[in-house]
Design a protein around this motif. Structure first.
Motif, PDB file in Angstrom:
ATOM      1  N   ALA A 412      37.669  23.969  37.377  1.00  0.00           N
ATOM      2  CA  ALA A 412      39.108  24.213  37.441  1.00  0.00           C
ATOM      3  C   ALA A 412      39.458  24.911  38.739  1.00  0.00           C
ATOM      4  CB  ALA A 412      39.557  25.071  36.259  1.00  0.00           C
ATOM      5  N   TYR A 413      40.267  24.276  39.587  1.00  0.00           N
ATOM      6  CA  TYR A 413      40.799  24.877  40.801  1.00  0.00           C
ATOM      7  C   TYR A 413      39.703  25.559  41.625  1.00  0.00           C
ATOM      8  CZ  TYR A 413      45.128  23.876  38.421  1.00  0.00           C
ATOM      9  OH  TYR A 413      46.143  23.228  37.762  1.00  0.00           O
ATOM     10  N   GLU A 414      38.682  24.781  41.922  1.00  0.00           N
ATOM     11  CA  GLU A 414      37.551  25.185  42.760  1.00  0.00           C
ATOM     12  C   GLU A 414      36.649  26.202  42.072  1.00  0.00           C
ATOM     13  OE1 GLU A 414      38.834  26.384  46.668  1.00  0.00           O
ATOM     14  OE2 GLU A 414      40.515  24.969  46.657  1.00  0.00           O
ATOM     15  N   ILE A 440      37.973  31.131  40.875  1.00  0.00           N
ATOM     16  CA  ILE A 440      39.085  30.187  40.775  1.00  0.00           C
ATOM     17  C   ILE A 440      40.072  30.451  41.907  1.00  0.00           C
ATOM     18  CG2 ILE A 440      40.572  31.615  39.285  1.00  0.00           C
ATOM     19  CD1 ILE A 440      41.145  29.005  37.718  1.00  0.00           C
ATOM     20  N   ALA A 441      40.644  29.394  42.477  1.00  0.00           N
ATOM     21  CA  ALA A 441      41.608  29.520  43.568  1.00  0.00           C
ATOM     22  C   ALA A 441      42.960  29.924  42.984  1.00  0.00           C
ATOM     23  CB  ALA A 441      41.724  28.202  44.319  1.00  0.00           C
ATOM     24  N   PRO A 444      46.822  27.590  43.670  1.00  0.00           N
ATOM     25  CA  PRO A 444      47.119  26.402  42.851  1.00  0.00           C
ATOM     26  C   PRO A 444      47.070  26.694  41.353  1.00  0.00           C
ATOM     27  CG  PRO A 444      44.926  26.247  43.812  1.00  0.00           C
ATOM     28  CD  PRO A 444      45.577  27.419  44.447  1.00  0.00           C
ATOM     29  N   PHE A 445      46.196  27.614  40.940  1.00  0.00           N
ATOM     30  CA  PHE A 445      46.096  27.940  39.514  1.00  0.00           C
ATOM     31  C   PHE A 445      47.367  28.619  39.010  1.00  0.00           C
ATOM     32  CE2 PHE A 445      44.971  31.217  36.321  1.00  0.00           C
ATOM     33  CZ  PHE A 445      44.671  30.363  35.273  1.00  0.00           C
ATOM     34  N   ALA A 448      50.402  26.292  38.877  1.00  0.00           N
ATOM     35  CA  ALA A 448      50.405  25.339  37.762  1.00  0.00           C
ATOM     36  C   ALA A 448      50.662  26.009  36.428  1.00  0.00           C
ATOM     37  CB  ALA A 448      49.072  24.589  37.713  1.00  0.00           C
ATOM     38  N   ASP A 453      53.450  31.096  43.340  1.00  0.00           N
ATOM     39  CA  ASP A 453      52.714  30.496  44.456  1.00  0.00           C
ATOM     40  C   ASP A 453      52.571  31.457  45.628  1.00  0.00           C
ATOM     41  OD1 ASP A 453      55.283  30.614  45.313  1.00  0.00           O
ATOM     42  OD2 ASP A 453      55.507  28.476  45.761  1.00  0.00           O
ATOM     43  N   THR A 456      47.120  34.115  47.229  1.00  0.00           N
ATOM     44  CA  THR A 456      45.969  33.288  47.584  1.00  0.00           C
ATOM     45  C   THR A 456      44.703  34.120  47.423  1.00  0.00           C
ATOM     46  OG1 THR A 456      45.911  33.873  49.931  1.00  0.00           O
ATOM     47  CG2 THR A 456      47.392  32.078  49.281  1.00  0.00           C
ATOM     48  N   THR A 458      40.324  33.896  45.893  1.00  0.00           N
ATOM     49  CA  THR A 458      39.527  33.444  44.749  1.00  0.00           C
ATOM     50  C   THR A 458      39.293  34.626  43.820  1.00  0.00           C
ATOM     51  OG1 THR A 458      37.464  33.865  45.945  1.00  0.00           O
ATOM     52  CG2 THR A 458      38.391  31.636  46.080  1.00  0.00           C
TER      53      THR A 458
END
Length: 648
Positions: A412-414, A440-441, A444-445, A448, A453, A456, A458
């Motif tokens: 999921a999302y890298e 997880i990134a 984008p997570f 969604a 947004d 940024t 991980t």
């Protein structure tokens, strides 16, 4: 004229012959012969009660009042069926020749009882009751009215003179009793069977509306005698229901048992499944595969393929039909799975709730109670209403409307997701989760899942939650739990904390080296008080709440410059509003107050010293200026009172 006179004479002779035949036919004998033939074929009693009369139109034969057919020897529930009326038609030409052969049977308003014992025996299996009778004649006829030992013959030999051209059952009520499981009752069932040749095939049509919508089953049985003998026969079955159809081609027996190819096609899955008493799917439905039903009540599916909800799945399954609910052991796989909200959900939600709210549409979790068992699932990619996942391996165990989904692998999302999710619908719907996410990134997570947004980086995080409710809105507002997150190097778009501390409030991007936080959840509100973010030249703390139910945020970031004696400048930043459009505003008033706390205190101390000197205060050790002033005022008031009273 001679020709005309001849035709008239022939008609008169036939009419007179028909009348004589009808008058001469012994109705009781026909009824008894029919009963003897049934006894010979099945070993069970066919009993005619009340008056037996002759019927010559539209069928030559007899009509009876109430009729009943015996049950299996092990049953204690009375006849297998009873009917208010029966019409038995005979072969006219055979009757003229002195032989009575039953061709048509019609049963009106029968009550049919179907039973299955705990050890698998069924009362519609007629092979166990086969009597040792030959050629359709009664045992009495074979021995000249005297009983005598006979030898067992096959059902086929017993049917040599049998030709049932048509069997009609109308307005039947059918009860099914599984002594180890379910009980069901159907009404308004009709059946029509044609079997013109005892050695040939029989065509059967059954119509019923067990769940409101009509269902029609058409069957072609290649060898009916094999079924009566307890063997299997080639069969073709076709079911029409709710705009869809199902076909089966293979072999089957009345045990029941079957093996063959199944194909289902429905343009409207909801209507088709509703007619069959189930649901849970919408849109087109297609199913195909090799299906086997054993006498032990186990269904096996091999090479199965299901197309539903726009997805194409392969299925390998075994289903044990014994028990209160079917027990399933299955493997389901797909290349790509996509599940999206049906059209209209967003618009209806915007009318019933705030634009930022969750759906208040009732959640139908009834599917959790349809089966028990274990289902293994594999997908190379998934799109769950806009939330994307990669390679996934999971197992779902269902027991009495409680499903436990354990995620062994999920991209999921890298990053990767593991853990479990529980949905329990035994006493209303409740959900529980225990998830762990690694690397997880965030951007984008969060975009969604939460319409955010601005972050940024991980993250690693773990979360536990518990909730209940009949709608998604209720579940999010009833949420409780806890969790923790750790984020490596990342950014926050829309604010530059470094520029903010230098007085620039025009926005920008904050780059941080790490961030950690923990939280608790109660009544749908996430609370955090220990956020710590480290930047290259400053650090930041944070505390506040996130409304999971209302999808709001009320949070304060406090970035600070670090001096040799601690923080030298702190500028709190308020983040408040909806998830999709929060306002980010620096709290300059708090910043000024915090930054000048020392200066304000120094001014206050200087003012107090001047006041003490002017008043000539003599403070005791540890006494505050306020207390010293109070003592001085009390002494002055006492001295004035003494002077007033004439004291010293």
């Amino acid at each position: 004229m001679k020709v005309i006179r001849g035709l008239v004479a022939a008609v008169l002779i036939l009419a007179i012959g028909a009348v004589v035949l009808v008058v001469a036919l012994p109705g009781e004998k026909i009824a008894k012969l029919a009963a003897d033939q049934v006894k010979a074929m099945t070993g069970r009693e066919l009993v005619f009660e009340g008056k037996v009369g002759i019927s010559w139109y539209p069928v030559l034969g007899v009509t009876t009042e109430k009729v009943s057919f015996g049950n299996a020897a092990w049953s204690e529930r009375g006849p297998m069926f009873t009917a208010d009326k029966a019409v038995i038609g005979v072969d006219v030409m055979a009757a003229i020749g002195g032989e009575i052969r039953v061709k048509n049977v019609e049963l009106v308003a029968p009550e049919v009882l179907l039973e299955k014992t705990t050890d698998g025996r069924v009362n519609w299996d007629l092979s166990d009751g086969t009597s040792p009778v030959v050629s359709g004649q009664s045992a009495e006829a074979q021995t000249g009215g005297e009983s005598a030992p006979t030898s067992v013959t096959s059902t086929a030999s017993q049917f040599e003179s049998f030709a049932l051209e048509r069997l009609v059952i109308s307005d039947a009520q059918v009860r099914y009793i599984d002594h180890g499981g379910a009980r069901q009752e159907l009404s308004g069932v009709s059946l029509a069977m044609t079997w013109p040749d005892v050695g040939g095939a029989a065509d059967v049509v059954i119509e019923a509306s067990p769940f409101g919508a009509p269902i029609q089953l058409d069957a072609v049985v290649a060898a009916p005698l094999a079924l009566i003998d307890g063997d299997v026969s080639a069969v073709e079955l076709a079911v029409q229901a709710g705009g869809g159809s199902a076909r089966f081609e293979g072999r089957a027996g009345i045990a029941p048992e079957a093996s063959g190819k199944l194909a289902v096609s429905a343009s409207d899955a909801a209507a088709f499944l509703a007619a069959l008493g189930t649901g849970g799917l919408e849109g087109p439905l297609a199913v195909q595969g090799d299906v086997t039903l054993t006498r032990a009540g186990v269904v096996s599916v091999r090479g199965g393929r299901v197309t539903a909800l726009g997805n194409d799945l392969t299925v390998l399954a075994d289903v044990d039909l014994n028990g209160v609910r079917p027990k399933v052991t299955a493997q389901v796989a797909t290349q790509a799975l996509r599940l999206v909200e049906k059209e209209g959900d967003e618009s209806s939600q915007s009318v019933e709730a705030a634009p930022v709210g969750w759906s208040k549409e009732p959640i139908d979790a009834s599917a959790l109670g349809l089966v028990d068992g274990t289902i293994s699932f594999a997908a190379e990619a998934m799109d769950l209403n806009g939330i994307a996942f990669g390679k996934t391996r999971a197992t779902v165990k269902i027991d009495r409307a409680r499903a436990v989904a354990r995620i062994q692998e999920m991209e999921a999302y890298e990053g990767a997701v593991t853990g479990l999710f529980v949905a329990n619908n035994r006493n209303g719907l409740s959900v529980r989760g225990d998830l762990k996410v690694s690397q997880i990134a965030l951007q984008p997570f969060l975009a969604a899942t939460a319409d955010l947004d601005k972050f940024t980086g991980t993250a690693d995080f773990e979360s536990r939650f518990l909730s209940s409710g009949e709608t998604l809105d209720a579940i999010m507002n009833n949420m409780s739990g806890d969790g923790r997150v750790e984020v490596g190097r990342g950014t926050i778009e829309g604010i530059d904390l470094d520029k903010l501390l230098r007085g620039d409030v025009t926005g920008g991007t904050t780059v941080f080296n790490s961030m950690v936080a923990s939280w608790t959840i109660a009544d749908g509100v996430l609370s955090n008080r220990d956020l710590l973010m480290k930047l290259s030249r400053l650090s930041a703390t944070g505390k506040g709440t996130v409304g999971l139910g209302l999808r709001t945020i009320d949070y304060v970031f406090s970035p600070q410059l670090n001096g040799p004696d601690g923080p030298s400048l702190i500028v709190p930043v308020k983040i408040k509003g909806s998830w999709s459009n929060p306002s980010v505003v620096p709290d300059l008033e708090a910043a000024v107050k915090r930054s000048f706390d020392k200066e304000i205190k120094a001014v206050e101390d200087e003012a107090k010293q001047k006041l003490e000197k002017e008043l000539g205060l003599e403070k005791k050790e540890g006494q505050s200026t306020e207390d010293a002033i109070k003592d001085k005022l009390e002494k002055e008031a006492l001295r004035g009172l003494q002077n007033l009273l004439g004291g010293n």
